[in-house]
Design an enzyme around this catalytic site. Sequence first.
Site, PDB file in Angstrom:
ATOM      1  N   HIS A  47      -7.356  48.289 -15.456  1.00  0.00           N
ATOM      2  CA  HIS A  47      -8.637  48.913 -15.089  1.00  0.00           C
ATOM      3  C   HIS A  47      -9.247  48.052 -13.982  1.00  0.00           C
ATOM      4  O   HIS A  47      -9.033  46.840 -13.959  1.00  0.00           O
ATOM      5  CB  HIS A  47      -9.520  48.909 -16.339  1.00  0.00           C
ATOM      6  N   LYS A  50     -16.710  52.507 -27.025  1.00  0.00           N
ATOM      7  CA  LYS A  50     -15.440  53.212 -27.255  1.00  0.00           C
ATOM      8  C   LYS A  50     -15.020  53.108 -28.723  1.00  0.00           C
ATOM      9  O   LYS A  50     -13.983  53.623 -29.131  1.00  0.00           O
ATOM     10  CB  LYS A  50     -14.338  52.636 -26.359  1.00  0.00           C
TER      11      LYS A  50
END
Lengths: 158, 418
Positions: B132, B235
């Site tokens: 990421h 998340k």
Amino acid sequence: MNVDSLYQEIILDHYKHPHGSGLREPFEAEVHHVNPTCGDEVTLRVHLDGETVSDVSYAAEGCSISQASVSVLNDLIVGRSVDEGMAVLDSFTELMQGKGKVEPDEDVLEDGIAFAGVAQFPARVKCALLGWMAWKDAVSQALVTSSSSDPAITGDPT
Amino acid sequence: MTAVESSTTYDVARIREDFPILGRRLSGDLPLVYLDSANTSQKPQQVVDAIADHYAQHNANVARAMHQLGAEATAAFELGRDKVAAFIGAPSRDEVVYAKNASEALNLVARVLGDAGRIGPGDEVVITEMEHHSNIVPWQQVTQRTGATLRWFGVTDEGRLDLDDIDTLITERTKVVSLTWVSNMLGTINPLDVVIAKAHSVGALVVVDASQAVPQIPVDVAALGADFVVFTGHKLLGPTGIGVLWGRYDLLAELPPFLGGGEMIETVTMERSTYAAPPSRFEAGTPPIAQSVGLGAAIDYLSAIGMQNVAAHEQAITAYALGAMQEIDGLTVVGPKEAVMRGGAVSFTLDGIHPHDVSQLLDSRGVAVRAGHHCAKPAHLRFGVQSTTRASFYLYTTEQEIDVLVEALHHTKKYFGS
């Protein structure tokens, strides 16, 4: 919100058969614009002949909305004066930022009125404006380039 | 624990009842099919209630208010830290540092390792091509700032970490290896044991981005053996605004502060300051109080179900989705094509249709996915695509929702005439 109001037939036609795509010479300015949130990108060149935009050529990668938009831009801008082009840009920008409440003027925007539905999808407005912002940037640079190459204006001791 | 065993006890319908948003109707009275959990997970009522109760009954600033509410808020905030520590197998609660998200936690590690002189001229930092952006950019910044060199593992055609170069990549010059546990784009689960063993053999520190791992699989940081592990609360069924950095205490204790301000000091004069012990040293300013309470509630919720069961469901639903999606002509999965060493994020391309248009059409059927580069542009470049569409699953995802996705993908193909 009906997705069909976004994907007008005109938009899909421009997407599948873009007008004026490809990078051509001559040109006075080339810009590369990216939409950082989604990665769509366009490389766009502007060729001026005096006050007239005689060509807008481009290579674009992105969604149907961004692709169709730059194709419509090519239709609307090429052959017009820079000032007329800027007026069309203003009109298109106003439509896109109008949240679906701006009535588009078909005489000015022609196929561009098909983008009226895009204004109701806030996430897609930036897709529709990508090519137009690139054009605005490129034409400003082209104006600087053409004026600085004119010795009468720059005062170069030639 | 196998998927078969757990499926007899795992009641996805019962779990879904805890998530009010999953009962929502969208425009056109369509039921929501939420397949964007790798982006952010939905929140069970228990988490929403814990946060609401905190604000309604216990709200005060922490660690500085002498009144009763201050004591309650401080206890609730620190209880959240205890729950995080237990959930990830941290040997000590003082190894759990709160940040605002995983990105900030990664920036914290990169910055203070540079400031501490642990990364300097001639040194190397090793990352991977599947990271990421938040596990790329901070390392670019620290290596540029310190005169060190950034290197990276490549990715195989199958979407696995390419370990062929491990002996030339990780050398005596390597000071830090930072990599993701589960790729947010490819879904790949990386063989951390191999990388950690190699890194430690040359004396390098290992940072693990566990943002996609902690929500999906049982995590024991002590057993893992990494030096730093980061993840984010939102998340993990928790609220936004809270991330976690776990670090070995001896390392945290010798590292300098990140941000300066309240709570991170021991004493301050006009000339200089001395700093608090970890974790406070790295937590300047008012911390994420209600977020810690909410994250604690999320951890309670997941623990009650059992992370083994969550992982087994994730595995089963991913296998089902990979099978069903790959029967669609023109659909190509970017990443491992079978549910082996793989998390529940499936990125794909559909021939001739841009991912934005795919996701727009799916949205018109009530299916929420993500389209774009998923903050992993280098990984997309590796596979020669500018962007992908990503469907991602979690403990509340059903096979029926995958069926709706597949039907909507067929509709999308028909709509764009391809």
